[in-house]
Scaffold this motif. Structure first.
Motif, mmCIF file in Angstrom:
data_model
loop_
_atom_site.group_PDB
_atom_site.id
_atom_site.type_symbol
_atom_site.label_atom_id
_atom_site.label_comp_id
_atom_site.label_asym_id
_atom_site.label_seq_id
_atom_site.Cartn_x
_atom_site.Cartn_y
_atom_site.Cartn_z
ATOM 1 N N ARG A 68 0.830 -1.208 0.000
ATOM 2 C CA ARG A 68 0.000 0.000 0.000
ATOM 3 C C ARG A 68 0.864 1.258 0.000
ATOM 4 N NH1 ARG A 68 -4.562 -2.238 4.109
ATOM 5 N NH2 ARG A 68 -5.900 -3.125 2.500
ATOM 6 N N GLU A 69 1.939 1.247 0.787
ATOM 7 C CA GLU A 69 2.845 2.393 0.837
ATOM 8 C C GLU A 69 3.486 2.629 -0.529
ATOM 9 O OE1 GLU A 69 6.923 3.689 3.154
ATOM 10 O OE2 GLU A 69 5.554 2.298 4.135
ATOM 11 N N GLY A 70 3.922 1.553 -1.188
ATOM 12 C CA GLY A 70 4.527 1.677 -2.509
ATOM 13 C C GLY A 70 3.549 2.186 -3.555
ATOM 14 N N LEU A 71 2.323 1.687 -3.523
ATOM 15 C CA LEU A 71 1.318 2.152 -4.475
ATOM 16 C C LEU A 71 0.971 3.619 -4.236
ATOM 17 C CD1 LEU A 71 -1.000 -0.994 -4.594
ATOM 18 C CD2 LEU A 71 0.701 -0.270 -6.299
ATOM 19 N N SER A 72 0.919 4.016 -2.977
ATOM 20 C CA SER A 72 0.685 5.429 -2.658
ATOM 21 C C SER A 72 1.825 6.293 -3.165
ATOM 22 C CB SER A 72 0.513 5.613 -1.152
ATOM 23 O OG SER A 72 -0.691 5.040 -0.711
ATOM 24 N N ALA A 73 3.061 5.795 -3.055
ATOM 25 C CA ALA A 73 4.224 6.538 -3.551
ATOM 26 C C ALA A 73 4.161 6.693 -5.064
ATOM 27 C CB ALA A 73 5.515 5.838 -3.131
ATOM 28 N N ILE A 74 3.733 5.653 -5.768
ATOM 29 C CA ILE A 74 3.586 5.741 -7.225
ATOM 30 C C ILE A 74 2.573 6.834 -7.568
ATOM 31 C CG2 ILE A 74 2.715 4.535 -9.269
ATOM 32 C CD1 ILE A 74 4.025 1.968 -8.082
ATOM 33 N N SER A 75 1.434 6.838 -6.891
ATOM 34 C CA SER A 75 0.418 7.865 -7.158
ATOM 35 C C SER A 75 0.956 9.263 -6.870
ATOM 36 C CB SER A 75 -0.835 7.599 -6.319
ATOM 37 O OG SER A 75 -1.502 6.463 -6.785
ATOM 38 N N ALA A 76 1.659 9.425 -5.762
ATOM 39 C CA ALA A 76 2.209 10.736 -5.414
ATOM 40 C C ALA A 76 3.232 11.196 -6.434
ATOM 41 C CB ALA A 76 2.813 10.687 -4.010
ATOM 42 N N ALA A 77 4.116 10.298 -6.866
ATOM 43 C CA ALA A 77 5.144 10.652 -7.857
ATOM 44 C C ALA A 77 4.516 11.002 -9.201
ATOM 45 C CB ALA A 77 6.158 9.518 -8.002
ATOM 46 N N LEU A 78 3.448 10.322 -9.567
ATOM 47 C CA LEU A 78 2.735 10.666 -10.802
ATOM 48 C C LEU A 78 2.231 12.103 -10.729
ATOM 49 C CD1 LEU A 78 0.740 7.368 -11.379
ATOM 50 C CD2 LEU A 78 2.429 8.356 -12.966
ATOM 51 N N ARG A 79 1.694 12.485 -9.601
ATOM 52 C CA ARG A 79 1.181 13.844 -9.445
ATOM 53 C C ARG A 79 2.317 14.869 -9.409
ATOM 54 N NH1 ARG A 79 -2.129 10.446 -8.976
ATOM 55 N NH2 ARG A 79 -4.346 10.697 -9.288
ATOM 56 N N ASP A 80 3.443 14.491 -8.832
ATOM 57 C CA ASP A 80 4.615 15.383 -8.844
ATOM 58 C C ASP A 80 5.086 15.648 -10.264
ATOM 59 O OD1 ASP A 80 4.557 15.356 -6.069
ATOM 60 O OD2 ASP A 80 6.391 14.164 -5.845
ATOM 61 N N ALA A 81 4.925 14.670 -11.146
ATOM 62 C CA ALA A 81 5.408 14.787 -12.529
ATOM 63 C C ALA A 81 4.317 15.250 -13.491
ATOM 64 C CB ALA A 81 5.956 13.434 -12.990
ATOM 65 N N HIS A 82 3.177 15.592 -12.944
ATOM 66 C CA HIS A 82 2.041 16.043 -13.747
ATOM 67 C C HIS A 82 2.049 17.562 -13.805
ATOM 68 C CE1 HIS A 82 -2.294 16.684 -14.602
ATOM 69 N NE2 HIS A 82 -2.160 15.575 -15.290
ATOM 70 N N PRO A 83 1.749 18.121 -14.975
ATOM 71 C CA PRO A 83 1.762 19.596 -15.065
ATOM 72 C C PRO A 83 0.758 20.282 -14.146
ATOM 73 C CG PRO A 83 1.091 18.601 -17.160
ATOM 74 C CD PRO A 83 1.335 17.484 -16.187
#
Length: 83
Positions: A68-83
């Motif tokens: 769950r922590e890893g999947l949350s990190a993926i979602s957060a990183a996607l948003r960090d890289a989103h315009p």
């Protein structure tokens, strides 16, 4: 995760989602944020002769909390890289 698309695997311990082409996510920024900010690693697509918007996610060995922590990190990183 709405910024990813995938075919749900019918078995096994890995999946190979991809960043949606229409998402606006910068794959290089995504991987950088995922590794440096969230200390989370996935197999980037180019390791598997695919575009960088693909990622290999293993889910067979972590505990449920770690997954769950890893999947949350993926979602957060996607948003960090989103315009």
């Amino acid at each position: 995760e709405p910024l990813l698309e995938w075919v749900e695997p019918s078995g096994g311990v890995v999946c190979f989602p991809r960043i949606r082409a229409d998402s606006g996510v910068n794959p290089a920024r995504f991987y950088q944020a995922l590794n440096e900010r969230y200390a989370t690693w996935v197999g980037p697509g180019h390791w598997f002769e695919q575009p960088r918007r693909y990622l290999r996610v293993g889910y067979g060995w972590p505990t449920l909390a770690e997954l769950r922590e890893g999947l949350s990190a993926i979602s957060a990183a996607l948003r960090d890289a989103h315009p």
